[in-house]
Design an enzyme around this catalytic site. Structure first.
Site, mmCIF file in Angstrom:
data_model
loop_
_atom_site.group_PDB
_atom_site.id
_atom_site.type_symbol
_atom_site.label_atom_id
_atom_site.label_comp_id
_atom_site.label_asym_id
_atom_site.label_seq_id
_atom_site.Cartn_x
_atom_site.Cartn_y
_atom_site.Cartn_z
ATOM 1 N N ARG A 216 58.884 34.700 32.278
ATOM 2 C CA ARG A 216 57.643 34.342 32.981
ATOM 3 C C ARG A 216 57.162 32.962 32.571
ATOM 4 O O ARG A 216 56.644 32.202 33.391
ATOM 5 C CB ARG A 216 56.568 35.403 32.711
ATOM 6 C CG ARG A 216 55.317 35.206 33.541
ATOM 7 C CD ARG A 216 54.415 36.422 33.484
ATOM 8 N NE ARG A 216 53.878 36.662 32.154
ATOM 9 C CZ ARG A 216 53.049 37.674 31.861
ATOM 10 N NH1 ARG A 216 52.695 38.539 32.810
ATOM 11 N NH2 ARG A 216 52.594 37.839 30.643
ATOM 12 N N LYS A 318 51.075 32.113 34.551
ATOM 13 C CA LYS A 318 50.045 32.283 33.522
ATOM 14 C C LYS A 318 49.578 30.913 33.007
ATOM 15 O O LYS A 318 49.702 30.584 31.820
ATOM 16 C CB LYS A 318 50.576 33.155 32.386
ATOM 17 C CG LYS A 318 49.495 33.962 31.675
ATOM 18 C CD LYS A 318 50.106 35.069 30.849
ATOM 19 C CE LYS A 318 49.065 35.801 30.017
ATOM 20 N NZ LYS A 318 48.100 36.521 30.849
ATOM 21 N N GLU A 354 43.140 41.157 41.741
ATOM 22 C CA GLU A 354 43.254 41.628 40.360
ATOM 23 C C GLU A 354 41.962 41.413 39.607
ATOM 24 O O GLU A 354 41.042 40.751 40.079
ATOM 25 C CB GLU A 354 44.425 40.959 39.635
ATOM 26 C CG GLU A 354 44.333 39.467 39.447
ATOM 27 C CD GLU A 354 45.529 38.932 38.659
ATOM 28 O OE1 GLU A 354 45.631 39.263 37.461
ATOM 29 O OE2 GLU A 354 46.339 38.184 39.227
#
Length: 471
Positions: A216, A318, A354
Site C-alpha cells: 500500500r 494513505k 468511510e
C-alpha cells in the site's frame, strides 16, 4: 574518534581505524558476521580514544566494524591508551545477525583522574539500571489509551536521487532534523502506514500481514511521485523497530505495539517539484483502545457539507494530506458528543464512504455491505481481512455504492481499521435523525472481531499465513 572492538567470547577482535564524526556514527550498523557467532545476546567490549561524551550523546546505532583480525593472549588487548576508556555494551541480535539494540553496561578508564571524572559523569546517565533488558517496560498496562508513549528506538533509512534506499539503522527515539525546504514541509509529500505488533499467550511477538502495508505504501508513493522502499526493506525496518522495542509490546490481552511507518520527502526543493531524497522512518507506541469509549459502541455523525475525498484526488492512498482537512469536522462532532464522523461522496453527497480513519460495514441478515474502494476510499487491510473471514464463514459480502438511506435498514453497523480493530456502532445520526443498531455478544460484529483478534494474537490457527513471527 577511533574505536577498537573485542568479542568477549572469541580469541579474535576486529579493529576499526575509521575516524567517525557524530553524524557518521548515527548512520552505521554493526555487521555481526565479523564476530564469532554464538548466542542471540552477545557482549562486546569497545575501546576508544577521544572524548567520551561524543559517543554517549550520540544516542544512535553502533559503528560498523572494519579491518583485520588479530590474536590476543589471556591478559587481553593492551594498546597504548593515554586518555582512553573501555565501554562494555550488551548487543542484541536479530535473525539476520544484525544488532537491533544495545546498552552500555559498564566502563573502565585509562588516563588522568580529571578525564575519568568527566567520563564517569556521562556514564552514570547512560548506564541506568539495565531497563532495556527487562521483559516489560514500566507502563500501567491496564490503563493504556491511544496516545503517544515514548519508546526506546526508531528505524530510519534514506533514498538517493536514483531512488534506491540505503541500509537503514536504529537510533534512539527522538526529534529529527529537516531542511526548511523539504518536500514534506512545502509540498506535502508524505505517506503514513499503521500496523500493530501483538504478544501472544506463548510469548511470541507477531505482525499481521505486513506485506500489505508495504504494498500500500508503494502504491501511495507512485501516486505522490515518491521513492519507496521495497517490500523486503519495509518489513525489515518494521521488524527491527519491534525487536528493539520488544519490552514495549504489551502483555497478552493488554493492547499492542502500534507501529507508524512514515515515508516523506526530506530532500529540499524551492520550486514545485518532487523531492530529490526521501526518508523511510518507523516508530512505535504501546496502545489499547483507539476511541475513548473503549469497547463501548460508537456514536457516529454523518457530515453532509465537507467531503473527505474527491475523485481523482488522494483519498485512495494513505497520504498525510487526507487527514488534516477533517480535523475541524471531527472536533465539532466530538464537541456534540459523537465518537467520529461518517463522510458522504463529494460528487452526489448521497452515498456513504468511510469514517475519518476507518472503513464502515452494514449488516442485514446474512448480507454484509461495505462501500467499494473506487479511488476515494482507502483499501484497509483490516477491511480486506474481515471480508475474507466473512466469506469463509458463509456470509454474502457486497462491495458497492451504498446510499445513505440504507443506514436505517441495517441491523448492525461496524467500523474496521488497524487502530480501531472491529468496532461496533451503536447509533448513527443523519439530518437530526438517530438510528440505533444491535450491539453485544453473539452478533456478526462480535464474531468477526473475535476471529480476527484470535488470528492476530496466535490463539486461533493461522491457516492463511497472515501472521509473521518476529524473532
Amino acid at each position: 574518534m577511533a574505536l577498537r572492538c573485542l568479542s568477549q567470547s572469541s580469541t579474535t577482535f576486529s579493529y576499526l581505524s575509521k575516524v567517525c564524526t557524530l553524524r557518521q556514527i548515527k548512520r552505521y550498523t554493526l555487521p555481526i558476521n565479523l564476530l564469532t557467532k554464538q548466542k542471540e545476546d552477545s557482549t562486546l567490549l569497545f575501546y576508544t580514544r577521544g572524548f567520551y561524551s561524543s559517543l554517549l550523546t550520540d544516542g544512535g546505532s553502533l559503528v560498523a566494524l572494519e579491518g583485520n583480525k588479530t590474536q590476543y593472549g589471556e591478559s587481553g588487548f593492551k594498546p597504548h591508551r593515554p586518555h582512553g576508556y573501555e565501554l562494555l555494551l550488551s548487543a542484541h541480535l536479530n535473525a539476520q545477525e544484525r544488532v537491533y539494540s544495545w546498552a552500555i553496561c559498564g566502563f573502565r578508564m585509562h588516563g588522568t583522574k580529571a578525564v575519568a571524572s568527566v567520563v564517569e559523569e556521562h556514564v552514570s546517565e547512560m548506564v541506568g539500571t539495565g531497563r532495556e533488558d527487562e521483559e516489560y517496560a514500566d507502563v500501567d498496562w491496564d490503563n493504556l489509551g491511544f496516545s503517544l508513549v515514548r519508546t526506546d528506538y526508531m528505524f530510519a533509512t534514506r533514498s538517493c536521487r536514483e531512488g534506491n534506499f540505503e541500509r537503514g539503522c536504529l537510533s534512539r527515539y527522538g526529534n529529527i532534523e529537516l531542511n526548511p525546504a523539504a518536500g514534506i514541509l512545502n509540498y506535502g509529500q508524505g505517506l503514513i502506514e499503521g500496523m500493530k505488533a501483538y504478544r501472544g499467550e506463548d510469548g511470541r511477538v507477531l505482525l499481521f500481514r505486513p506485506e500489505l502495508n508495504a504494498l500500500r505504501m508503494k502504491k501511495g508513493a507512485e501516486r505522490m511521485c515518491m521513492h519507496s522502499p521495497s517490500v523486503q526493506q519495509f518489513i525489515e525496518g518494521v521488524k527491527q523497530t519491534v525487536l528493539a522495542n520488544r519490552r514495549w509490546v504489551p502483555p497478552p490481552g493488554k493492547g499492542s505495539l502500534y507501529l507508524r511507518p512514515l515515508l516523506f520527502g526530506s530532500g529540499a526543493s524551492l520550486g514545485l517539484s518532487a523531492a530529490s531524497e526521501f526518508t523511510f522512518l518507523v516508530f512505535g507506541s504501546p496502545v489499547q483502545n483507539y476511541f475513548k469509549e473503549g469497547t463501548t459502541a460508537l456514536n457516529l455523525y454523518v457530515e453532509e457539507a465537507v467531503p473527505r475525498a474527491y475523485l481523482g484526488g488522494s483519498g485512495g492512498v494513505k497520504s498525510i494530506s487526507n487527514y488534516g482537512p477533517v480535523l475541524e469536522v471531527m472536533r465539532r462532532a466530538k464537541a456534540r458528543g459523537f465518537s467520529d464522523v461518517l463522510y458522504l461522496d463529494a460528487e452526489t453527497k448521497k452515498n456513504i464512504e468511510e469514517v475519518s480513519a476507518s472503513n464502515i460495514f452494514l449488516v442485514k441478515g446474512n448480507t454484509i455491505v461495505t462501500p467499494a474502494t473506487n479511488g476515494t476510499i482507502l483499501g484497509g487491510i483490516t477491511r480486506k481481512s474481515v471480508i475474507e473471514i466473512a466469506i469463509d464463514l458463509g456470509y454474502k459480502v457486497e462491495e458497492r455504492v451504498v446510499p445513505v438511506e440504507e443506514l436505517k435498514d441495517a441491523e448492525e453497523v461496524f467500523c474496521t481499521g488497524t487502530a480501531t480493530g472491529v468496532a461496533s456502532v451503536g447509533s448513527i445520526t443523519f439530518q437530526n435523525t438517530r438510528t440505533e443498531y444491535k450491539v453485544g455478544d453473539g452478533l456478526v460484529t462480535q464474531q468477526l472481531g473475535s476471529i480476527l483478534v484470535g488470528i492476530q494474537t496466535g490463539s486461533i490457527q493461522d491457516i492463511k499465513n497472515w501472521v509473521v513471527e518476529i524473532d
